[in-house]
Enzyme design. Structure first.
Site, PDB file in Angstrom:
ATOM      1  N   CYS A 134       0.857  -1.192   0.000  1.00 51.64           N
ATOM      2  CA  CYS A 134       0.000   0.000   0.000  1.00 51.64           C
ATOM      3  C   CYS A 134       0.890   1.238   0.000  1.00 51.64           C
ATOM      4  CB  CYS A 134      -0.965  -0.031   1.168  1.00 51.64           C
ATOM      5  SG  CYS A 134      -2.110  -1.426   1.154  1.00 51.64           S
ATOM      6  N   ASP A 189      -8.835  -1.207  -7.659  1.00 52.77           N
ATOM      7  CA  ASP A 189      -8.120  -0.242  -6.829  1.00 52.77           C
ATOM      8  C   ASP A 189      -8.255   1.143  -7.429  1.00 52.77           C
ATOM      9  OD1 ASP A 189      -6.480   1.164  -5.165  1.00 52.77           O
ATOM     10  OD2 ASP A 189      -4.746  -0.162  -5.377  1.00 52.77           O
ATOM     11  N   HIS A 221      -7.350  -3.537  -3.325  1.00 55.21           N
ATOM     12  CA  HIS A 221      -6.278  -2.840  -2.621  1.00 55.21           C
ATOM     13  C   HIS A 221      -6.114  -3.442  -1.223  1.00 55.21           C
ATOM     14  CE1 HIS A 221      -3.716   0.647  -1.791  1.00 55.21           C
ATOM     15  NE2 HIS A 221      -4.262   0.671  -0.583  1.00 55.21           N
TER      16      HIS A 221
END
Length: 266
Positions: A134, A189, A221
Site C-alpha cells: 500500500c 483499486d 487494494h
C-alpha cells in the site's frame, strides 16, 4: 521453513528513535537484508508474521514503524480483523499521520534504516532488497530512487497514487533507480487506475529500469493483508512467489552458504 529469531529494536534517526521489528533466520548468518515497508495500519502481528516468512526464506528483515514521529507502535486502536468499510473512523486517525510523512522525511528515515542494516552483524555486505505494501510501495520506490547504490531489488504490492500529477509523485524520481523492480497491482483499486499503471510502466521503461508490472485479476487494494477485509489468498500467494523470485535473482548469499539464495534449505 527455517526457524527465525525476531526482536524489537530502536533505530536512531534525525528525528528521534524509530521502533522496528528485526527478524532473521536462527543461524550463524550473515543474511541478505530486506527493508520491509508497512501499510497505513502500521506494524502489527500480521506484518510481523509476513516479515517472519521472509526471514524463514533466508533474509534478515527490518520492519520499521515509519510513523515513529507520532509514537511507538501500535499507534492505532485496530480490531483483530480490519474492515475500514465497517469502521470508517479509522481513517480519521490514520490519514493525517500518513500525510505528515512527507517524501523528504521518508527519504531521511530511509537513510537511517539502510545504515542500521549495513551496520548489523547479521547482514551481508552489499545492496539490500526493499518491499512495500500500500503506502509502503511508494516508500520503496522513493528509497530506491534516493539510494540507488544501496538497493538492488524493489517489490511493491497494491501500491496507490504512484503516478499522479502531483509535483512529488513517486514516478518522477524513478530515473535514478538501478534496482530491479516488480510491482503487483490490485485489479479493483481506485487509487491506482489503469492510466496511472500505464504512466508508471512507461516512465520506468523510458528510464531503462529493469522492471515488471502486473495486475492481479479480481484482487482489491490490500490483497496481501490477511487481517483485513481486502485479503485475497490466491493473490497473496502470487505475491510471495513474485517477491521471493525477485530477491533470489538480485540478492546474493555469502559463498559459504551452500543453500539456494533466498530459499530455506530442505
Amino acid at each position: 521453513m527455517t526457524a527465525v529469531r525476531g526482536t524489537t529494536v530502536d533505530i536512531t534517526t534525525q528525528d528521534g528513535d524509530a521502533d522496528a521489528y528485526f527478524v532473521r533466520p536462527d543461524g550463524d548468518g550473515p543474511y541478505p537484508a530486506v527493508l520491509f515497508y508497512m501499510d497505513a495500519f502500521g506494524p502489527r502481528p500480521h506484518l510481523r508474521a509476513m516479515a517472519d516468512r521472509l526471514a524463514g526464506a533466508g533474509y534478515a528483515v527490518l520492519l520499521p514503524n515509519v510513523f515513529h514521529r507520532e509514537g511507538r507502535a501500535p499507534l492505532f486502536d485496530l480490531p483483530d480483523f480490519i474492515d475500514p468499510g465497517a469502521r470508517p473512523e479509522l481513517w480519521d486517525r490514520i490519514l493525517p499521520v500518513m500525510l505528515a510523512l512527507t517524501p523528504d522525511l521518508a527519504v531521511r528515515d530511509a537513510a537511517a534504516y539502510l545504515t542500521w542494516l549495513a551496520d548489523s552483524p547479521h547482514t551481508t555486505d552489499g545492496p539490500v532488497g526493499v518491499t512495500g505494501y500500500c503506502m509502503g510501495a511508494a516508500l520503496a520506490l522513493r528509497t530506491a530512487s534516493a539510494f540507488p547504490e544501496r538497493v538492488a531489488a524493489v517489490g511493491g504490492f497494491h501500491g496507490g497514487r504512484l503516478a499522479t500529477d502531483a509535483p512529488d509523485s513517486p514516478h518522477l524520481t524513478v530515473e535514478r533507480i538501478t534496482a530491479e523492480v516488480y510491482l503487483g497491482f490490485a485489479d479493483n483499486d481506485s487509487s491506482m487506475p489503469p492510466e496511472q499503471i500505464e504512466l508508471l510502466d512507461r516512465t520506468l521503461t523510458e528510464a531503462g529500469v529493469t522492471h515488471r508490472t502486473e495486475v492481479y485479476p479480481g484482487a482489491s487494494h490490500g490483497y496481501t493483508q490477511a487481517d483485513t477485509a481486502a485479503y485475497d489468498a490466491e493473490a497473496a500467494e502470487r505475491h510471495w512467489t513474485a517477491l521471493l523470485d525477485l530477491l533470489d535473482r538480485t540478492l546474493v548469499r555469502p559463498a559459504a552458504d551452500s543453500g539456494t539464495p533466498g530459499r530455506p534449505e530442505s
